[in-house]
Write a protein that holds these residues in place. Structure first.
Motif, PDB file in Angstrom:
ATOM      1  N   ASP A  57      24.185  41.691  32.624  1.00 32.93           N
ATOM      2  CA  ASP A  57      24.742  41.243  33.903  1.00 32.93           C
ATOM      3  C   ASP A  57      24.044  41.963  35.057  1.00 32.93           C
ATOM      4  O   ASP A  57      23.976  43.196  35.082  1.00 32.93           O
ATOM      5  CB  ASP A  57      26.244  41.519  33.966  1.00 32.93           C
ATOM      6  CG  ASP A  57      27.038  40.687  32.966  1.00 32.93           C
ATOM      7  OD1 ASP A  57      26.492  39.697  32.448  1.00 32.93           O
ATOM      8  OD2 ASP A  57      28.199  41.047  32.698  1.00 32.93           O
ATOM      9  N   HIS A 107      32.543  46.959  30.904  1.00 37.14           N
ATOM     10  CA  HIS A 107      31.757  45.738  30.715  1.00 37.14           C
ATOM     11  C   HIS A 107      32.663  44.529  30.495  1.00 37.14           C
ATOM     12  O   HIS A 107      33.826  44.666  30.143  1.00 37.14           O
ATOM     13  CB  HIS A 107      30.788  45.898  29.536  1.00 37.14           C
ATOM     14  CG  HIS A 107      31.481  45.899  28.203  1.00 37.14           C
ATOM     15  ND1 HIS A 107      31.760  44.741  27.532  1.00 37.14           N
ATOM     16  CD2 HIS A 107      31.958  46.906  27.434  1.00 37.14           C
ATOM     17  CE1 HIS A 107      32.374  45.023  26.399  1.00 37.14           C
ATOM     18  NE2 HIS A 107      32.508  46.344  26.319  1.00 37.14           N
ATOM     19  N   ASN A 108      32.064  43.377  30.707  1.00 32.68           N
ATOM     20  CA  ASN A 108      32.737  42.105  30.434  1.00 32.68           C
ATOM     21  C   ASN A 108      31.771  41.184  29.698  1.00 32.68           C
ATOM     22  O   ASN A 108      31.620  40.028  30.040  1.00 32.68           O
ATOM     23  CB  ASN A 108      33.228  41.459  31.738  1.00 32.68           C
ATOM     24  CG  ASN A 108      32.092  41.162  32.690  1.00 32.68           C
ATOM     25  OD1 ASN A 108      30.963  41.587  32.475  1.00 32.68           O
ATOM     26  ND2 ASN A 108      32.383  40.426  33.754  1.00 32.68           N
ATOM     27  N   CYS A 109      31.091  41.732  28.696  1.00 29.37           N
ATOM     28  CA  CYS A 109      30.071  40.944  27.996  1.00 29.37           C
ATOM     29  C   CYS A 109      30.116  41.215  26.497  1.00 29.37           C
ATOM     30  O   CYS A 109      30.802  42.119  26.040  1.00 29.37           O
ATOM     31  CB  CYS A 109      28.689  41.273  28.565  1.00 29.37           C
ATOM     32  SG  CYS A 109      28.326  43.017  28.689  1.00 29.37           S
ATOM     33  N   TYR A 111      17.023  39.500  26.583  1.00 30.51           N
ATOM     34  CA  TYR A 111      18.360  39.822  26.113  1.00 30.51           C
ATOM     35  C   TYR A 111      18.694  38.907  24.947  1.00 30.51           C
ATOM     36  O   TYR A 111      18.056  37.884  24.718  1.00 30.51           O
ATOM     37  CB  TYR A 111      19.407  39.677  27.227  1.00 30.51           C
ATOM     38  CG  TYR A 111      19.544  38.263  27.737  1.00 30.51           C
ATOM     39  CD1 TYR A 111      20.476  37.399  27.180  1.00 30.51           C
ATOM     40  CD2 TYR A 111      18.731  37.789  28.760  1.00 30.51           C
ATOM     41  CE1 TYR A 111      20.592  36.092  27.629  1.00 30.51           C
ATOM     42  CE2 TYR A 111      18.848  36.496  29.218  1.00 30.51           C
ATOM     43  CZ  TYR A 111      19.777  35.654  28.656  1.00 30.51           C
ATOM     44  OH  TYR A 111      19.886  34.357  29.095  1.00 30.51           O
ATOM     45  N   ASP A 137      26.918  48.253  32.026  1.00 38.72           N
ATOM     46  CA  ASP A 137      26.883  46.858  32.486  1.00 38.72           C
ATOM     47  C   ASP A 137      26.592  46.851  33.985  1.00 38.72           C
ATOM     48  O   ASP A 137      26.659  47.879  34.655  1.00 38.72           O
ATOM     49  CB  ASP A 137      28.224  46.185  32.189  1.00 38.72           C
ATOM     50  CG  ASP A 137      28.177  44.667  32.349  1.00 38.72           C
ATOM     51  OD1 ASP A 137      27.073  44.104  32.504  1.00 38.72           O
ATOM     52  OD2 ASP A 137      29.255  44.051  32.323  1.00 38.72           O
ATOM     53  N   ASP A 138      26.281  45.679  34.481  1.00 40.13           N
ATOM     54  CA  ASP A 138      26.070  45.452  35.913  1.00 40.13           C
ATOM     55  C   ASP A 138      25.021  46.384  36.499  1.00 40.13           C
ATOM     56  O   ASP A 138      25.187  46.899  37.606  1.00 40.13           O
ATOM     57  CB  ASP A 138      27.393  45.585  36.684  1.00 40.13           C
ATOM     58  CG  ASP A 138      28.409  44.540  36.244  1.00 40.13           C
ATOM     59  OD1 ASP A 138      28.007  43.370  36.070  1.00 40.13           O
ATOM     60  OD2 ASP A 138      29.586  44.895  36.067  1.00 40.13           O
ATOM     61  N   CYS A 169      24.293  45.856  28.825  1.00 39.77           N
ATOM     62  CA  CYS A 169      24.520  44.432  29.046  1.00 39.77           C
ATOM     63  C   CYS A 169      23.609  43.909  30.154  1.00 39.77           C
ATOM     64  O   CYS A 169      23.224  44.639  31.060  1.00 39.77           O
ATOM     65  CB  CYS A 169      25.986  44.223  29.412  1.00 39.77           C
ATOM     66  SG  CYS A 169      26.462  42.504  29.526  1.00 39.77           S
ATOM     67  N   GLU A 192      24.341  39.580  25.068  1.00 45.02           N
ATOM     68  CA  GLU A 192      23.757  39.922  26.364  1.00 45.02           C
ATOM     69  C   GLU A 192      23.100  41.304  26.357  1.00 45.02           C
ATOM     70  O   GLU A 192      22.765  41.837  27.415  1.00 45.02           O
ATOM     71  CB  GLU A 192      24.850  39.878  27.446  1.00 45.02           C
ATOM     72  CG  GLU A 192      25.482  38.507  27.605  1.00 45.02           C
ATOM     73  CD  GLU A 192      26.672  38.554  28.543  1.00 45.02           C
ATOM     74  OE1 GLU A 192      26.456  38.644  29.766  1.00 45.02           O
ATOM     75  OE2 GLU A 192      27.813  38.525  28.045  1.00 45.02           O
TER      76      GLU A 192
END
Length: 171
Positions: A35, A92-94, A59, A74-75, A33, A98
């Motif tokens: 982020d 993750h939060n996506c 992305y 992520d991140d 992701c 992304e």
């Protein structure tokens, strides 16, 4: 910090892509992701995969293959262009819109494909030989990268049938 078992960028149909070709970035078989992702992260990951550096990154949800993959990283945030400066999360939060697409630059050394199937035995009966081959296409060397080292074929003995022995005898 190990974030990958097998790191690879893949093409639209899931095939490995050579340097200078944009590919979907995978970590442990899943997507990465965007982020916190930046140029330092792109550079660090390309170097970690054995390339000289990054050419570009972007992305988005570009290919249907993405939806069949989990998001596994992520991140990703890197203070410098070295992987040792990076932090990341396995949660993750996506969404797949992304996912990172990465284009790396540099020399790519060749890697062998798996060996193919064995050929038919060279003799119908009795002992013969059969061979199988592999190619230097996984990946193919590019940008001055080294050819594969090792044998491109294997040979083994084989025996399909025992030979029947005939003879004539007189009285």
């Amino acid at each position: 910090k190990q974030w990958y078992q097998r790191r690879v960028a893949v093409g639209e149909n899931g095939e490995a892509v050579p340097a200078t070709v944009e590919g979907l970035l995978l970590s442990n078989g899943g997507t990465v992701c965007d982020d916190n992702f930046n140029d330092n992260a792109a550079e660090a990951i390309c170097r970690q995969m054995g390339y000289m550096g990054k050419l570009s990154w972007t992305y988005g949800e570009k290919w249907t293959i993405q939806t069949s993959k989990e998001i596994t990283l992520d991140d990703v945030a890197c203070a410098t262009e070295e992987w040792s400066s990076c932090t990341f999360s396995f949660e993750h939060n996506c969404g797949h819109g992304e996912d990172i697409f990465l284009q790396c630059d540099g020399v790519v050394d060749g890697g062998f494909s798996d060996f193919g199937d064995w050929s038919e035995c060279s003799q119908f009966c009795g002992e013969g030989t059969q061979t199988r081959t592999r190619t230097c296409t996984n990946p193919a060397p590019s940008n001055g990268g080294a050819d594969c080292e090792g044998e491109t074929s294997e040979t083994q003995t084989c025996k399909t049938y025992d030979c029947t022995e005939f003879s004539l005898v007189g009285e």
